[in-house]
Design a protein around this motif. Structure first.
Motif, mmCIF file in Angstrom:
data_model
loop_
_atom_site.group_PDB
_atom_site.id
_atom_site.type_symbol
_atom_site.label_atom_id
_atom_site.label_comp_id
_atom_site.label_asym_id
_atom_site.label_seq_id
_atom_site.Cartn_x
_atom_site.Cartn_y
_atom_site.Cartn_z
ATOM 1 N N LEU A 143 0.880 -1.191 -0.116
ATOM 2 C CA LEU A 143 -0.009 0.034 0.045
ATOM 3 C C LEU A 143 0.801 1.319 -0.085
ATOM 4 O O LEU A 143 0.668 2.154 -0.647
ATOM 5 C CB LEU A 143 -0.820 -0.078 1.210
ATOM 6 N N TYR A 144 1.887 1.230 0.703
ATOM 7 C CA TYR A 144 2.819 2.271 0.728
ATOM 8 C C TYR A 144 3.476 2.541 -0.705
ATOM 9 O O TYR A 144 3.781 3.510 -1.069
ATOM 10 C CB TYR A 144 4.095 2.161 1.622
ATOM 11 N N ARG A 145 3.895 1.358 -1.264
ATOM 12 C CA ARG A 145 4.546 1.219 -2.449
ATOM 13 C C ARG A 145 3.567 1.750 -3.713
ATOM 14 O O ARG A 145 4.255 2.707 -4.655
ATOM 15 C CB ARG A 145 4.906 -0.144 -2.812
ATOM 16 N N LEU A 146 2.398 1.764 -3.425
ATOM 17 C CA LEU A 146 1.165 1.993 -4.490
ATOM 18 C C LEU A 146 1.291 3.725 -4.430
ATOM 19 O O LEU A 146 1.338 4.477 -5.310
ATOM 20 C CB LEU A 146 -0.170 1.676 -4.141
ATOM 21 N N VAL A 147 1.079 4.023 -3.235
ATOM 22 C CA VAL A 147 1.061 5.682 -3.037
ATOM 23 C C VAL A 147 2.424 6.417 -3.452
ATOM 24 O O VAL A 147 2.447 7.358 -4.207
ATOM 25 C CB VAL A 147 0.930 6.053 -1.442
ATOM 26 N N LEU A 148 3.694 5.746 -2.985
ATOM 27 C CA LEU A 148 4.894 6.554 -3.055
ATOM 28 C C LEU A 148 5.230 6.200 -4.826
ATOM 29 O O LEU A 148 5.883 7.199 -5.336
ATOM 30 C CB LEU A 148 5.746 5.679 -2.252
ATOM 31 N N GLY A 149 4.652 5.209 -5.296
ATOM 32 C CA GLY A 149 4.790 5.236 -6.759
ATOM 33 C C GLY A 149 4.155 6.305 -7.592
ATOM 34 O O GLY A 149 4.179 6.202 -8.903
ATOM 35 N N THR A 150 3.292 7.115 -6.855
ATOM 36 C CA THR A 150 2.500 7.991 -7.628
ATOM 37 C C THR A 150 3.503 9.431 -7.972
ATOM 38 O O THR A 150 3.060 10.157 -8.736
ATOM 39 C CB THR A 150 1.231 8.772 -7.041
ATOM 40 N N PHE A 151 4.479 9.494 -7.093
ATOM 41 C CA PHE A 151 5.526 10.585 -7.457
ATOM 42 C C PHE A 151 6.343 10.186 -8.349
ATOM 43 O O PHE A 151 7.065 9.222 -8.574
ATOM 44 C CB PHE A 151 6.384 10.507 -5.871
ATOM 45 N N ARG A 196 9.940 10.780 -10.261
ATOM 46 C CA ARG A 196 11.201 10.912 -9.919
ATOM 47 C C ARG A 196 11.486 11.370 -8.652
ATOM 48 O O ARG A 196 11.892 12.302 -8.457
ATOM 49 C CB ARG A 196 11.733 11.979 -10.965
ATOM 50 N N PRO A 197 11.233 10.424 -7.625
ATOM 51 C CA PRO A 197 11.470 11.085 -6.309
ATOM 52 C C PRO A 197 12.618 11.048 -5.757
ATOM 53 O O PRO A 197 12.988 11.753 -4.648
ATOM 54 C CB PRO A 197 10.412 9.956 -5.347
ATOM 55 N N GLN A 198 13.734 10.743 -6.370
ATOM 56 C CA GLN A 198 14.900 10.441 -6.076
ATOM 57 C C GLN A 198 15.531 12.047 -5.629
ATOM 58 O O GLN A 198 15.633 12.936 -6.434
ATOM 59 C CB GLN A 198 15.795 9.856 -7.147
ATOM 60 N N GLY A 199 15.920 11.959 -4.375
ATOM 61 C CA GLY A 199 16.643 13.121 -4.125
ATOM 62 C C GLY A 199 15.773 14.109 -3.310
ATOM 63 O O GLY A 199 16.189 15.199 -2.976
ATOM 64 N N ARG A 200 14.342 13.916 -3.585
ATOM 65 C CA ARG A 200 13.395 14.946 -2.981
ATOM 66 C C ARG A 200 13.181 14.808 -1.741
ATOM 67 O O ARG A 200 13.373 13.803 -0.701
ATOM 68 C CB ARG A 200 12.156 14.753 -3.911
#
Length: 293
Positions: A76-84, A86-90
């Motif tokens: 469930l976390y992966r599903l949500v975080l996957g909406t961002f 290019r999150p690398q470094g942010r």
């Protein structure tokens, strides 16, 4: 006036002293305090969410294990975080971080430069620091990549334009002031920022009125039956744009209920009418995303 964080927008403090605890409803204070919901076997692994089961291998064809349950919560976390994008470094803020296990997953798997976990219950902040002590220690002496702050969703103790990403996983059903949360989210997100939240909401106002009669957490004040369209409209009214709502209940309710039914300590004592409410069209599980205005 913008409230400044204890150690600056990019270095959240882990000092135990901080703002006074938010005024929590009695049931919320008890469930996340002395009861410690993260220790209940329904939430194996301590993530405290119903889980997203679509990625659990062959979940419909066999008994479900505790390892499956933990993976569903992580997914469930992966599903949500996957909406961002290019999150690398942010930088990211999790609202309602609980024990901070999702914050650690975000750092480990998505390459975020910094994650701040916010929770309204002081016991949860203490648990988050304890659960992530090794990771916090690994960052000692370097620019802070992980920190935990005490604060409410409608009064986030960060300055304007503080983070690139804001996410919340199964916490918004507790929010007493969704409009306040929406305003704060719009305030702390940078101009290119994104929001993603997931939890269960009522489908209609009629459903919201019916849910307390079916599910004890609504009747006893733990959860609030927010209507999904109202939540989306509130985010848009706060200035967020491209607000999108995606139902994901087909990957949540049936396997969650089946896992509960297989656990003798849960099947007769833990509320299991969520699947009924879903099938009767009263509630569903959603992912809501939006962009800063």
């Amino acid at each position: 006036m913008t409230q400044q964080p204890p150690a600056g927008p990019t270095e959240p403090t882990d000092h135990p002293d901080g703002p006074a605890p938010p005024d929590l409803p009695e049931r919320v204070a008890k469930i996340y305090g002395e009861f410690d919901l993260s220790t209940v076997s329904a939430f194996a692994g301590g993530f405290i969410n119903f889980g997203y089961w679509a990625g659990v291998p062959d979940h419909a064809d066999r008994p479900l294990s505790e390892a499956d349950r933990v993976r569903s919560e992580q997914d469930l976390y992966r599903l949500v975080l996957g909406t961002f994008d290019r999150p690398q470094g942010r930088s990211a803020l999790e609202v309602g971080c609980g024990r901070g296990l999702g914050c650690a997953l975000a750092l480990r798997e998505f390459g975020l430069g910094q994650v701040i976990g916010l929770d309204a219950h002081p016991d949860q902040i203490t648990r988050a620091r304890e659960a992530n002590a090794a990771l916090l220690g690994a960052f000692a002496g370097t620019p802070a990549r992980l920190g935990f702050l005490l604060g409410a969703a409608e009064d986030i103790p960060l300055p304007d334009d503080a983070v690139d990403c804001l996410y919340s996983v199964e916490a918004a059903q507790h929010f007493r002031d969704p409009a306040g949360f929406a305003r704060e989210a719009a305030r702390v997100l940078r101009a290119t920022g994104r929001l993603a939240l997931t939890t269960f909401f009522a489908r209609t106002h009629e459903a919201a009125r019916a849910l307390p009669g079916l599910l004890p957490p609504y009747a006893d004040g733990l959860d609030v039956p927010h209507v999904v369209d109202d939540v989306a409209a509130t985010l848009a009214a706060a200035g967020l744009r491209e607000v999108r709502v995606r139902p994901i209940g087909d990957g949540v309710w049936e396997p969650y209920d089946r896992y509960m039914a297989q656990r003798p300590e849960l099947r007769d004592e833990w509320p299991r009418r969520y699947l009924t409410a879903y099938r009767d069209g009263l509630l569903d599980y959603y992912v809501i995303t939006a962009m800063a205005g």
